[in-house]
Design an enzyme around this catalytic site. Structure first.
Site, short mmCIF file in Angstrom:
data_model
loop_
_atom_site.label_atom_id
_atom_site.label_comp_id
_atom_site.label_asym_id
_atom_site.label_seq_id
_atom_site.Cartn_x
_atom_site.Cartn_y
_atom_site.Cartn_z
CG HIS A 1 -2.10 -0.99 0.95
ND1 HIS A 1 -3.25 -1.00 1.70
CD2 HIS A 1 -2.26 -1.95 0.01
CE1 HIS A 1 -4.06 -1.95 1.25
NE2 HIS A 1 -3.47 -2.53 0.23
CB SER B 1 -1.57 -2.66 -7.13
OG SER B 1 -2.23 -2.98 -5.94
CE LYS C 1 -10.96 -8.31 -11.80
NZ LYS C 1 -10.05 -7.45 -12.56
CG ASP C 2 -10.52 -9.38 -4.53
OD1 ASP C 2 -10.07 -9.68 -5.65
OD2 ASP C 2 -9.91 -8.64 -3.73
CD GLU D 1 0.89 -33.77 0.75
OE1 GLU D 1 0.71 -34.88 0.22
OE2 GLU D 1 -0.03 -33.05 1.14
C1 HEM Z 1 0.25 -16.31 2.48
C2 HEM Z 1 0.59 -15.99 1.29
C3 HEM Z 1 0.34 -14.65 0.65
C4 HEM Z 1 -0.67 -13.76 0.89
C5 HEM Z 1 -1.81 -13.92 1.86
C6 HEM Z 1 -0.45 -12.63 0.02
C7 HEM Z 1 -1.27 -11.52 -0.05
C8 HEM Z 1 -1.16 -10.52 -0.97
C9 HEM Z 1 -2.16 -9.52 -1.25
C10 HEM Z 1 -3.51 -9.39 -0.54
C11 HEM Z 1 -1.70 -8.75 -2.28
C12 HEM Z 1 -2.46 -7.64 -3.00
C13 HEM Z 1 -3.35 -8.22 -4.10
C14 HEM Z 1 -2.58 -8.70 -5.30
O1 HEM Z 1 -1.78 -7.94 -5.85
O2 HEM Z 1 -2.79 -9.85 -5.76
C15 HEM Z 1 -0.38 -9.21 -2.59
C16 HEM Z 1 0.46 -8.64 -3.54
C17 HEM Z 1 1.72 -9.09 -3.87
N1 HEM Z 1 2.31 -10.28 -3.45
FE1 HEM Z 1 1.52 -11.55 -2.06
N2 HEM Z 1 0.69 -12.84 -0.70
C18 HEM Z 1 1.20 -14.06 -0.34
C19 HEM Z 1 2.35 -14.63 -0.82
C20 HEM Z 1 3.22 -14.04 -1.74
C21 HEM Z 1 4.40 -14.63 -2.26
C22 HEM Z 1 4.87 -16.03 -1.89
C23 HEM Z 1 4.96 -13.73 -3.13
C24 HEM Z 1 6.21 -13.83 -4.00
C25 HEM Z 1 7.29 -14.37 -3.70
C26 HEM Z 1 4.15 -12.56 -3.16
C27 HEM Z 1 4.40 -11.44 -3.91
C28 HEM Z 1 3.53 -10.37 -4.04
C29 HEM Z 1 3.79 -9.20 -4.84
C30 HEM Z 1 5.05 -8.90 -5.65
C31 HEM Z 1 2.64 -8.39 -4.72
C32 HEM Z 1 2.38 -7.05 -5.40
C33 HEM Z 1 1.69 -7.35 -6.68
C34 HEM Z 1 1.39 -6.16 -7.55
O3 HEM Z 1 0.87 -5.16 -7.05
O4 HEM Z 1 1.68 -6.29 -8.71
N3 HEM Z 1 3.09 -12.79 -2.31
N4 HEM Z 1 -0.07 -10.29 -1.80
#
Ligand code: HEM
Lengths: 400, 240
Positions: free
Chosen positions: A218, A222, A246-247, A290
């Site tokens: 934030h 994004s 959408k979500d 797994e």
């Molecule tokens: C428990 C696992 C995870 C949760 C709950 C989570 C949650 C979120 C949420 C709510 C967002 C904003 C919505 C979205 O852009 O899709 C986000 C964005 C992002 N996440 Fe995760 N995430 C998780 C794991 C990961 C992992 C494993 C990675 C990469 C190694 C990652 C990389 C990113 C990145 C780079 C963004 C920004 C995306 C953008 O704005 O283009 N996330 N995450």
């Protein structure tokens, strides 16, 4: 009547203000969950972050109810799982949700990571956000690994034995560390009990890191499918009601295959050997982890020297932490990067090949294929600086 | 990015759990399909084989007579069955053969059968195949075991390694008398007891499936409504 209604509304407003003045929790949530300004051109790949969050909450809730009936003792663990399946009210549903939920959580997170790779979301100013995501991924893997030990079947026991043994390659201290981790001279009752304790607590640590992850998100906002920095206020829409609706739709689409598996094919992603109670005297013909660990398992077994194999396996994840500095291209989205785009799809295909190798016995042709695929896995990262240098990106639009 | 979803779908296709045995033939079972149920008579016949034959060596430790009420037996029926075996209706179905003498006689401890159909790839197909997979045919035995059958073991076409410690438990017809007059051929007994073992492995199967149908219908409607809501809200947003 109308007048009375207005007065009540005013009272609620005043109470809200009074509370918010003392602890601005509700306005904080409003700022981050409702008013957050998101690009208006996000596609469905941006659904997977919030899906991951819901998947995490589902694991915590179902896990909590399982914990009320599960017994982390080598003489009772297997029986207590059967007790849950047979005698506990809705026990089979809770267990199937937790079991299938873990697999679906990994599917969601793999797609989420793939999205980041494709659209260059790891690049400045989102390196820390990306790194926190990887920390979450590592924590998830640790949690899932220990969770799989709990039912105390043959794969639980032998999977735990194989993977914990890997730490014995640590120079000098390795063997002592393994004994310390086991709490004995083999995987046994102390191991099971401590894995249960850690499996219970790690998801809450993940929640903490997710909060940091969203905080970092934030701060700069994004990324978007075009990968460009947005300048105009009209490029943004508020998270609520646009992305909330959408979500919710995305959640429905996700829940259909998920519940289908829960109710009709709950064992499909599991291994039958894990319904044989753990037996330290009988080694299964093939020890397979797994499915979501298979690509990394293949990297481990591709290299005949154990020390190097372990290094390659951990390295394959750790290398992603430096991705933002390996890929020096100023262009984020693969849409405008012809060479990177092809490399991305090769990387994804290669990842599936690795997963397939991980499920096969480590012999003959499978070893050779694993070695080629492992080489390509690392070559992808090694080639990024060169691609950034020689690739001619397509013209970048100034705005969405 | 659609390809990514396709690939994900591809990944969850079954991973081969190749065992050391022969390909197990796929059978038709009354419990297959999305809207089946446990057939009381079939379970009763399977129970008859299980308690008259298998229980001599194997336990079903997650099952007691009271569990049978879940497939439509009345308490009185269950009491009669239990009494015939000198058992309490709440007592687990434990074999009288103790582990030490089992080991001495057969060299192996007969595994508990309640989870057997979930613990082997192939499930009921596999159990049935093993039960009818015995043969005395020297040609066939020679084909699979050129070195001959090891001491104390028995040839079985479908058991991995083809030498099983279990003597053929269904060696001939009419080892049991069925309550409904069904003729007790080897094949019939094997199918009935394999169905029974499916029930002991997943007694919740049909509760699960019946509920699943309603949950899926609910989710389809929910998802359509969510889509319409999303579309209405986004009506005026230009995405490009
Ligand atoms: C428990 C696992 C995870 C949760 C709950 C989570 C949650 C979120 C949420 C709510 C967002 C904003 C919505 C979205 O852009 O899709 C986000 C964005 C992002 N996440 Fe995760 N995430 C998780 C794991 C990961 C992992 C494993 C990675 C990469 C190694 C990652 C990389 C990113 C990145 C780079 C963004 C920004 C995306 C953008 O704005 O283009 N996330 N995450």
């Amino acid at each position: 009547m109308g007048h009375h209604h207005k007065a009540v509304e005013q009272d609620i407003r005043n109470t809200y203000r009074w509370f918010d003045d003392r602890l601005p929790l509700l306005s904080f949530l409003k700022e981050h969950l409702a008013d957050y300004q998101a690009p208006r051109n996000l596609n469905y790949m941006w659904n997977f972050g919030s899906l991951a969050g819901i998947a995490l909450i589902l694991q915590i809730l179902t896990g909590l109810f399982l914990a009320m009936h599960y017994k982390p003792d080598v003489n009772m663990a297997y029986d207590s799982v059967q007790h849950i399946m047979r005698n506990v009210e809705w026990g089979w549903l809770i267990r199937n949700l937790h079991m299938v939920g873990a697999s679906f959580f990994f599917i969601v997170v793999y797609i989420h990571i793939g999205r980041g790779l494709y659209y260059g979301s790891y690049k400045s100013p989102r390196e820390v956000l990306w790194g926190l995501g990887l920390v979450i991924f590592l924590l998830m893997m640790a949690t899932a690994f220990m969770g799989y030990v709990l039912p105390w079947g043959q794969m639980s026991y032998w999977g735990a034995t194989v993977i914990t043994n890997l730490l014995s390659v640590i120079p000098f201290f390795g063997p002592d560390i393994v004994v310390w981790l086991w709490g004995g001279y083999s995987v046994g009752d102390p191991t099971l009990t401590r894995f249960y304790a850690i499996h219970f607590v790690l998801p809450f640590v993940i929640v903490g890191v997710v909060i940091l992850h969203v905080w970092a998100l934030h701060l700069h906002g994004s990324n978007n499918p075009k990968g460009i920095d947005l300048t105009k206020q009209s490029d943004y829409i508020p998270f609520h009601p646009y992305y909330t609706t959408k979500d919710v739709f995305g959640l429905g689409v996700y829940l259909i295959p998920f519940t289908f598996m829960v109710f009709f094919l709950p064992e499909y992603l599991g291994h039958p050997d894990n319904y044989i109670p753990a037996n330290p005297l009988v080694t299964p013909a093939h020890i397979v982890p797994e499915w979501y660990f298979l690509p990394f398992y293949a990297i481990l077994r591709a290299i005949p020297i154990k020390e190097l194999g372990v290094l390659a396996m951990f390295g394959s994840i750790l290398i992603m932490f430096v991705l933002p500095w390996l890929d020096r291209s100023k262009v984020r989205s693969a849409r405008f990067r012809p060479i990177y785009k092809q490399m991305f799809w090769l990387f994804v295909a290669n990842f599936f090949v690795l997963g397939w190798c991980g499920a096969m016995p480590a012999e003959g042709i499978y070893v050779t294929i694993s070695q080629v695929a492992t080489t390509f896995y690392f070559a992808f990262f090694a080639l990024l600086p060169l691609i950034a240098k020689y690739e001619k990106p397509h013209p970048i639009p100034a705005t969405i | 990015m659609k390809n990514l979803l396709l690939l994900a779908a591809f990944l969850i296709t079954p991973l081969a759990h190749a065992g050391g045995g022969v390909e197990v033939p796929q059978e038709k079972w009354s419990f297959q399909g999305l809207q089946g149920k446990w057939d009381k008579d079939e379970i009763y016949r399977g129970y008859t084989v299980a308690t008259q034959v298998c229980l001599a060596c194997h336990s079903f430790k997650y099952i007691n007579h009271r569990s049978l009420m879940r497939v439509g037996f009345t308490e009185a029926e269950v009491q009669t069955l239990a009494k015939a075996l000198n058992m309490d209706i709440n007592a687990k179905l434990i074999s009288a053969l103790d582990e030490a003498s089992a080991k001495e006689t057969y060299g192996k401890i007969p595994p508990d059968l309640s989870m057997m159909n979930k613990a082997r790839a192939g499930g009921a197909d596999y159990s049935h195949a093993v039960l009818v997979g015995y043969s005395e045919d020297p040609e066939l035995i020679k084909h699979y075991l050129p070195e001959g059958v090891p001491q104390g073991a028995h040839f079985n076409k479908y058991f991995p390694g083809h030498a099983i410690a279990m003597p053929n438990p269904l060696s001939g017809p009419d080892m049991v008398t069925y309550h409904d007059g069904t003729s007790a051929t080897v094949d019939q007994m094997s199918r009935d007891v394999s169905t029974f073992m499916q029930w002991t492995a997943e007694p919740e199967r049909f509760e699960r499936q019946h509920l699943g149908v309603y949950v899926l219908i609910y989710l389809f409607i929910f998802t359509i409504l969510a889509f319409l809501t999303k579309r209405a809200i986004w009506k005026d947003i230009k995405k490009h």
